[in-house]
Write an enzyme that holds these catalytic residues in place. Structure first.
Site, PDB file in Angstrom:
ATOM      1  N   LEU A   1     -37.437  17.924 -61.326  1.00  0.00           N
ATOM      2  CA  LEU A   1     -36.636  16.862 -60.892  1.00  0.00           C
ATOM      3  C   LEU A   1     -37.754  15.794 -60.276  1.00  0.00           C
ATOM      4  O   LEU A   1     -37.022  15.151 -59.216  1.00  0.00           O
ATOM      5  CB  LEU A   1     -35.482  17.200 -59.810  1.00  0.00           C
ATOM      6  CG  LEU A   1     -34.516  18.020 -60.307  1.00  0.00           C
ATOM      7  CD1 LEU A   1     -33.578  18.832 -59.475  1.00  0.00           C
ATOM      8  CD2 LEU A   1     -33.587  17.582 -61.588  1.00  0.00           C
ATOM      9  N   CYS A   2     -38.582  15.751 -60.835  1.00  0.00           N
ATOM     10  CA  CYS A   2     -39.777  14.806 -60.056  1.00  0.00           C
ATOM     11  C   CYS A   2     -39.729  13.400 -60.965  1.00  0.00           C
ATOM     12  O   CYS A   2     -39.884  13.530 -62.440  1.00  0.00           O
ATOM     13  CB  CYS A   2     -41.113  15.484 -60.101  1.00  0.00           C
ATOM     14  SG  CYS A   2     -42.495  14.592 -59.479  1.00  0.00           S
ATOM     15  N   GLY A   3     -40.407  12.365 -60.491  1.00  0.00           N
ATOM     16  CA  GLY A   3     -40.560  10.955 -61.113  1.00  0.00           C
ATOM     17  C   GLY A   3     -41.749  11.440 -62.209  1.00  0.00           C
ATOM     18  O   GLY A   3     -41.994  10.733 -63.310  1.00  0.00           O
TER      19      GLY A   3
END
Length: 189
Positions: A63-65
């Site tokens: 769920l990271c950029g």
């Protein structure tokens, strides 16, 4: 001589790990091949199995950029695996709670969204006093360059098991700095 424990607690983990290394801590000496993980599917995942190959160990999060870097990691793996590169994904929830899932969910996410087939470990801590021993070793070997500051930090290990470079998340898997470092470690096709 007295020690201020509060002040000591504020020392960066890398300084403490480097001090342990200098004191001869066996866990921080030696090569990457002395470390073992557990595979995301379960079972042992000893780095010794890849002795003689270059390793790119990357702490990951769903769920990271930077999560789209999974695509670049898979392409890097496909491009260089026949020449001796192993990409190893290490899911971690250390930064921003961006890997909340369990192993089965993480594996499915990676396969469905990015077609990942490079090896991955169980979810682990990669920073602080609870960091997996490989990450403690990398910090001792590389100093601050070996300490992940965010998801998708990359640690490059030479075929002889020595840590040679760390790359922050901002260096993508296709960045020429990373691919040139990988190329230097691999035999010419």
């Amino acid at each position: 001589m007295s020690f201020d424990l509060k002040r000591l607690a504020r020392l960066p983990a890398v300084v403490m790990m480097a001090t342990a290394f200098a004191a001869g801590s066996p866990a921080l000496a030696g090569s990457a091949y002395e470390h073992e993980f557990t595979a995301i599917e379960g079972g042992e995942l000893p780095l010794e199995a890849w002795r003689g190959k270059a390793l790119l160990v990357v702490n990951t999060a769903s769920l990271c950029g930077f999560t789209p870097q999974y695509d670049g990691l898979q392409r890097l793996w496909e491009s260089y695996r026949d020449r001796g590169l192993v990409v190893l994904g290490v899911p971690s929830n250390d930064f921003g709670g961006q890997e909340p899932g369990q192993e089965a969910e993480i594996k499915q996410f990676c396969e469905v969204n990015f077609g990942i087939d490079f090896p991955m470990t169980e979810k682990l801590a990669v920073t602080g006093p609870g960091a997996h021993p490989f990450y403690q070793w990398a910090a001792a070997q590389l100093g601050p360059e070996g300490v992940p500051r965010w998801n998708f930090h990359k640690i490059l290990v030479a075929p002889d098991g020595k840590a040679v470079a760390g790359f922050p998340a901002s260096v993508t898997p296709t960045d020429s700095r990373l691919t040139a470092a990988v190329e230097r470690l691999l035999p010419v096709p």
